[in-house]
Design an enzyme around this catalytic site. Structure first.
Site, PDB file in Angstrom:
ATOM      1  CG  ASP A  22      57.954  14.003 -44.542  1.00 46.66           C
ATOM      2  OD1 ASP A  22      59.004  13.452 -44.169  1.00 46.66           O
ATOM      3  OD2 ASP A  22      57.810  14.540 -45.667  1.00 46.66           O
ATOM      4  CG  ASP A  30      59.771  10.541 -40.966  1.00 42.55           C
ATOM      5  OD1 ASP A  30      59.640  11.055 -39.835  1.00 42.55           O
ATOM      6  OD2 ASP A  30      60.121  11.187 -41.971  1.00 42.55           O
ATOM      7  CG  ASP A  99      48.536  -2.819 -36.172  1.00 43.48           C
ATOM      8  OD1 ASP A  99      48.002  -3.936 -36.182  1.00 43.48           O
ATOM      9  OD2 ASP A  99      47.945  -1.755 -36.434  1.00 43.48           O
ATOM     10  CG  ASP A 206      45.314  -6.503 -39.002  1.00 41.04           C
ATOM     11  OD1 ASP A 206      44.734  -5.408 -38.932  1.00 41.04           O
ATOM     12  OD2 ASP A 206      45.381  -7.175 -40.053  1.00 41.04           O
ATOM     13  CD  GLU A 256      40.757  -5.141 -37.200  1.00 41.15           C
ATOM     14  OE1 GLU A 256      40.259  -4.270 -37.921  1.00 41.15           O
ATOM     15  OE2 GLU A 256      41.522  -6.037 -37.646  1.00 41.15           O
ATOM     16  CG  HIS A 330      43.894   2.164 -39.732  1.00 42.69           C
ATOM     17  ND1 HIS A 330      43.623   1.598 -38.511  1.00 42.69           N
ATOM     18  CD2 HIS A 330      44.151   1.129 -40.561  1.00 42.69           C
ATOM     19  CE1 HIS A 330      43.710   0.288 -38.608  1.00 42.69           C
ATOM     20  NE2 HIS A 330      44.038  -0.031 -39.836  1.00 42.69           N
ATOM     21  CG  ASP A 331      40.609  -0.293 -40.988  1.00 36.71           C
ATOM     22  OD1 ASP A 331      41.452   0.030 -41.851  1.00 36.71           O
ATOM     23  OD2 ASP A 331      40.728  -1.300 -40.256  1.00 36.71           O
TER      24      ASP A 331
END
Ligand code: TEU
Length: 561
Positions: A22, A30, A99, A206, A256, A330-331
């Site tokens: 951040d 960000d 992505d 994705d 993915e 991230h999953d």
């Protein structure tokens, strides 16, 4: 022999922008924060950065629900910030993968707002609408059929305005786009061109294996529906996308594809290059999932099973298609807390390095998820309120509150071990306020272990997990056997050791990894070694002279040149 290309030789680093850095004190990561950290990534030695979605989004699923594909999320900055990030990355020789989330959009996307406005709106057919079964009088509530969402419950949501149901593979706020409609496909291709013309270096796509829905998944039957994943028609769309867009640029693409098998991988990512460069397969991420309760009831690691899965992918794709290599994203939960051991500092460091060596010596393009290179661990969740993820919240409602298949404690145990939120806590940069992630209040809890586990304490320490990753990345650049060699699993039934060989021309590797906290005796590694090989990398400072002893979480890689 696999044709040489830059993306086969590259190492990718995944950034989850919300949790990386951040720069404003908002508590949310960000784009300018990422730009500030590019030198860190350059130092690590990666070649490509995959950015999880940075587009405008109401954040029901943290950016995987996009409301404008050509705009930057307000919280992340502006398009100028993005252009600067891209330019600064390229200046350092780092490429950027975007992505691409086009199986579905957000329900706030103007396309969907129009689509739901009336049955005869021109955008109605951009999404998937069906009548309820039996005029909506079915005892199950009139759902078109029993198709389930990945995030629990039905995949159908009734829209009161027109009385019809729309289909969503994920959250109800993520309606699936109708790829059968050529206008949808062309709008997606145009949007891809917009980003590629800006100079981005490719896409991570994705749930791209779900874009073609079989009629048996969408039939208004009131009963059993087929899954939407892996319908063969996906390849028709990917070939079209390749011809119309991808083939016009020197880019990298990764799909993915949770439904991909070793048999279908060559269609997606075959050497003929008709669709994508590589895919993410999921089989190894399910190895510790329960058959019915999935990740919410974690199973102990079955190492022979894990070896069998990864080895099957290594062998089946060699010379035919290209693998991606990953433990974390991230999953997924943190690998050191999953297949490694975070119970002591010593074991955490050893096992994080062992897991890294085990994966990075295989064939395929390796992906490192932010913090993995520090050996970041799972978070000690105790209350549901500490969790943010829509998948967790929906699953909790269904499994604990409604169906009572798990108690609160059992569910929290599952959440601590395998939930996605373990990956989403902020990056641990230093031992200062909020781990150096933010000057404000972080959007998600910081792991209390940040005082010990952080980047600042590792970047200059030659014995750190970070330095080990750095060496693995460098070795990949120096030794073609790591990129192009073939693969052979040794000791397949052994429950503690993962041992394999790679060969390329006259060179070879022997990789030995101990997946347990125990000293293993009795297996003579000396007997597996080749004449004249030498230790290329290991995770202990000294070498154990007795080759019949393998130490806790030891990893050794021998090179014969
Ligand atoms: O994930 C798709 C997918 O297959 C996941 O739903 C996976 O099975 C699940 O996360 C395991 O818990 C992609 C994104 O990576 C994920 O973050 C999104 O939530 C999802 O698509 C919807 O866009």
């Amino acid at each position: 022999m696999d044709k040489k290309t830059w993306w086969k030789e590259a190492v990718v680093y995944q950034i989850y922008p919300r949790s990386f850095q951040d720069s404003t004190g908002s508590g949310v990561g960000d784009l300018n924060g990422i730009t500030q950290r590019l030198d860190y990534l350059k130092d690590l030695g990666v070649d490509v950065i995959w950015l999880s979605p940075v587009y405008a989004s109401p954040n029901v699923d943290n950016g995987y629900d996009i409301s404008d594909y050509r705009a930057i999320m307000d919280e992340f900055g502006t398009m100028e910030d993005f252009d600067r990030l891209l330019a600064e990355s390229h200046k350092r020789g780092l490429r950027i993968l975007m992505d691409l989330v086009v199986n579905h959009s957000s329900d706030r996307h103007p396309w969907f707002i129009e689509s739901r406005s009336s049955v005869d709106n021109p955008k109605r057919d951009w999404y998937i609408w069906r009548d309820g079964f039996n005029g909506g009088c079915h005892p199950e509530g009139g759902l078109p059929n029993d198709l389930r969402s990945v995030f629990s419950g039905s995949a159908w949501e009734k829209d009161e305005k027109t009385g019809q149901y729309y289909m969503h593979n994920f959250a109800a706020a993520q309606p699936d786009l109708n790829w059968a409609n050529p206008d949808v496909r062309n709008a997606v291709y145009d949007m891809m061109g917009f980003w590629l013309d800006k100079g981005v270096d490719g896409f991570r796509m994705d749930v791209i294996d779900a874009i073609d829905k079989p009629p048996t998944a969408l039939a208004v039957s009131g009963g059993k529906a087929d899954t939407c994943f892996g319908n063969p028609g996906v390849h028709k769309y990917l070939r079209e996308m390749n011809q119309k867009v991808l083939s016009r640029y020197d880019i990298m693409t990764v799909g993915e594809t949770s439904s991909v098998t070793v048999d279908t991988a060559p269609l997606y990512a075959g050497n003929d290059g008709k669709e994508l460069n590589m895919v993410f397969q999921f089989e190894h991420t399910w190895v510790d999932h329960d058959k019915t309760l999935g990740k919410w009831k974690p199973l102990p690691l079955d190492l022979p099973k894990l070896k069998k899965i990864l080895s099957r992918w290594q062998t089946a794709l060699h010379g035919r298609a290209w693998n991606s290599l990953y433990w974390d994203n991230h999953d997924q939960p943190r690998i050191v807390s999953r297949f490694g051991n975070d119970s002591t500092e010593e074991l955490r460091i050893l096992s994080a390095k062992m897991l890294a060596a085990c994966l990075h010596m295989m064939q395929g393009t390796p992906y490192i998820y932010q913090g993995e290179e520090l050996g970041m661990t799972n978070y000690p969740f105790t209350r549901l309120e500490e969790c943010n993820d829509v998948e967790i919240r929906n699953a909790y409602r269904e499994l604990v509150t409604e169906k009572k298949l798990l108690t609160h404690e059992e569910m929290m145990k599952g959440i601590r071990k395998l939930s996605r939120d373990n990956a989403r806590t902020p990056m641990q940069w230093d031992d200062g306020k909020n781990a150096g992630f933010s000057a404000g209040t972080p959007w998600m809890g910081i792991n209390p272990n940040y005082k010990t586990i952080n980047a600042a304490s590792q970047v200059h320490d030659p014995e750190s997990v970070f330095s080990f990753y750095k060496r693995l990345i460098r070795l990949r650049k120096e030794h073609p056997v790591i990129v192009y060699g073939d693969y052979e699993l040794l000791l397949p039934e052994d429950e503690k050791l993962f041992v394999y060989r790679r060969r390329f021309e006259d060179t070879g590797l022997l990789v030995v990894c101990n997946f347990t906290p125990n000293r293993i005796t009795g297996i003579d590694i000396g007997a597996l070694r080749s004449d004249g090989d030498k230790l290329l990398i290991g995770n202990y400072r000294d070498t154990e002279p007795d080759e019949k002893i393998i130490r806790p979480y030891e990893a050794k890689v021998y090179l014969k040149n």
